[in-house]
Scaffold this active site. Structure first.
Site, PDB file in Angstrom:
ATOM      1  CD  GLU A 158      -3.140  -0.901   2.135  1.00 33.10           C
ATOM      2  OE1 GLU A 158      -4.294  -1.252   1.856  1.00 33.10           O
ATOM      3  OE2 GLU A 158      -2.853  -0.398   3.240  1.00 33.10           O
ATOM      4  CD  GLU A 234      -4.184  -5.815   3.074  1.00 28.38           C
ATOM      5  OE1 GLU A 234      -4.932  -5.019   3.700  1.00 28.38           O
ATOM      6  OE2 GLU A 234      -2.944  -5.797   3.159  1.00 28.38           O
TER       7      GLU A 234
END
Length: 589
Positions: A158, A234
């Site tokens: 991320e 995710e």
């Protein structure tokens, strides 16, 4: 030769389309004797892949140390995934977030003067190269191209939420490829345009992270990944808990419906988490988006498989959804049996002030050093000075993160980063002032990653600046042998029903079924740490939400078991309890 490739529309395993049905399972949050059980239960839910982060600081707690044994044996974990007939995705960071201390980055590295954080700074990249030298051979030997389970490796994590340094990402790619990783490399970012634009590279396959509105989020990802299979790396099927807040839960049927919508598009998924596990010891991270909030010891995450490995209603709902898209084994895992119930008297006591000489050798300073300057990367630190009768108050510029203040061994108050308490009133007398500073977990997300811990800046009283300090870290993980021996030799107190006067170490023993998981409850206790048979379970706190601590069966033994509690404040009585089931706290604020 086996192969795994990213095709125009699908993931291709040996040339055939593969929809990845993955679940996140962090080996470092689960006792190694339980790895096989958790992996098997993932397969029984219908998953075909296990994803894990690799926490750099878990393997390398000190500079020059890299441990791949016991609970750190990544190779054994991946071999167990393969033995269950499943694939694997490995995410070695170097930054992982994961609500883990410092986002997985070693504190010793970020304490290095001039080092960069998540950028193409030479000292930082050199350290990453050393980390990859140690860990990537384990992964390389287990790639699908070499007959192993590993399908893909993720670069960073991320990154678009933190920076946009493409040179840094390309440097990581080069470091990974130079160490014989030949499977596809991927990135993942939250499913919004800014983060997907900043966090990836055109030459790497982009994936997204989200927890709802799956078709919409996948459309956003498609705009940034024009070809190739779509994957939610995710799928947030629950959430983590922070001390002082509620226990987070999500409706299992709503989550399952959204998962169904995701899989119906043909996209692949990684459930974050399939099984959360536990932040054992002092490994929990913290978030700071204006208010510092440390993460709880339990990382149950309201996942399909509970912290103790029990299938939940969400497990059943997800299993039913997966069965619409892929074969699911007929076998179902067993439900939770009631755990042993017993009370344990902890009637051997050692006041913390008496234990301090056995736990630390403080050194003199003419200023307030950070704990990082001491090379003390987690836990408790003693700051000691002398105060005069006319000092009246003590003010610290910044407290990271919480401190118990004692005058001549008697508690007089607390300082707290979360509550903004940086000043304490002093009694009108001279004496020895001890500030027991607790690092409650290093920030794991955002711009405060890498900040030092301790009493920060200067200290002043009503009359002067305090410039004479003796400072030392406490040996708690494991608990110093000298302190433990002194505690074991202490005479039991006359009445366990009497209140416990903290800060104090308390000890007791118990016999129980060593093959059963246990749930420890400390009603009436304030805040502190617990060890069972020498293993530091982690932190407890009456602030909640968590009311029980998970004690995995492999931590117990036949015959006498030992429990030690470090209570920082006080307890209603010297008894702790094992109860029949977990209680993770209230779900409404």
């Amino acid at each position: 030769m086996p192969s795994f490739e990213i095709g125009e529309q699908d993931f291709l395993l040996d040339g055939e389309p593969l929809q990845i049905l993955s679940g996140a399972l962090h080996y470092f949050r689960v006792h190694p004797d339980l790895w096989a059980d958790r992996i098997r239960k993932a397969r029984l839910m219908g998953l075909n892949t296990i994803e894990t982060y690799v926490a750099w600081n878990f393997h390398s707690p000190e500079r020059g140390v890299f441990d791949l044994s016991g609970q750190r044996d990544l190779g054994r974990f991946l071999d167990l995934v393969a033995a269950e007939g499943m694939h694997a995705i490995v995410r070695p960071g170097p930054y992982i977030c994961a609500e883990w201390d410092n986002g997985g980055l070693p504190a010793w590295l970020l304490a290095t003067p001039g080092v960069g954080v998540r950028t193409a700074e030479p000292t930082y990249l050199e350290a990453i190269a050393g980390y990859y030298d140690a860990v990537l051979p384990v992964v390389a030997a287990r790639q699908v191209t070499r007959g192993g389970p590993v399908l893909a490796v993720q670069v960073e994590n991320e990154y678009g939420a933190y920076g946009d340094d493409a040179d840094y990402l390309r440097a990581l790619v080069a470091l990974v490829r130079e160490r014989d990783i030949e499977v596809p490399l991927t990135t993942c970012d939250q499913a919004n345009d800014e983060m997907l634009s900043r966090g990836g590279l055109p030459e790497l396959h982009k994936m997204a992270t989200f927890g709802s509105r799956s078709p919409e989020r996948l459309a956003t990802l498609r705009a940034h990944q024009p070809t190739g299979p779509l994957m939610c790396m995710e799928y947030w099927d629950g959430w983590f808990d922070s001390w002082g807040e509620q226990h987070h839960t999500t409706d299992p049927h709503a989550a399952a419906d959204d998962l169904d919508a995701l899989l119906s598009t043909g996209a692949s998924v990684n459930l974050y988490m399939f099984h959360g596990g536990t932040n054992l010891g002092l490994t929990n991270g913290a978030n700071d988006k204006g208010t510092y909030l440390p993460i709880t010891t339990s990382y149950d995450y309201d996942a399909p498989l509970a912290e103790d490995g029990t299938p939940t209603a969400k497990y059943d709902a997800f299993r039913a959804v997966i069965a619409r898209h892929a074969p699911v084994p007929a076998e179902r895992p067993a439900r939770r049996a009631p755990a042993p119930v017993l009370d344990v008297v902890v009637d051997q006591r050692l006041p913390l002030v008496d234990a301090l000489p056995l736990l630390t050798e403080p050194k003199p300073f003419t200023y307030l050093p950070t704990t990082d300057e001491l090379g003390h990367w987690s836990g408790l630190t003693l700051y000691r000075t002398q105060v005069e009768a006319d000092d009246l108050a003590l003010a610290i510029d910044e407290v990271r993160d919480r401190a118990l203040v004692l005058l001549d061994g008697q508690p007089i108050g607390t300082l707290s980063r979360t509550e903004g308490l940086t000043t304490i009133t002093l009694p009108r007398r001279a004496g020895r002032l001890d500030v027991i500073l607790e690092d409650q977990g290093r920030v794991n997300y955002g711009p405060r990653i890498g900040e030092a811990k301790g009493l920060i800046g200067s200290a002043r009283t009503a009359t002067r600046e305090v410039t004479r300090w003796d400072v030392g870290g406490l040996r708690l993980a494991p608990l110093a042998d000298e302190a433990l021996d002194r505690l074991r030799a202490a005479a039991p107190v006359t009445s366990s029903a009497a209140p416990v006067d903290g800060p104090v170490l308390s000890r007791g023993t118990f016999t129980t079924d060593p093959d059963a998981d246990h749930f420890l409850r400390l009603d009436g206790w304030g805040k502190g740490l617990v060890w069972v048979n020498g293993t530091l379970l982690g932190r407890y706190w009456a602030a909640g939400p968590t009311h029980t601590m998970y004690v995995a069966a492999p931590l117990l033994r036949a015959g006498d078991n030992e429990i030690v509690v470090l209570e920082l404040h006080g307890a209603a009585r010297g008894v702790v309890s094992f109860v029949d089931a977990p209680d993770l706290g209230h779900t409404e604020r």
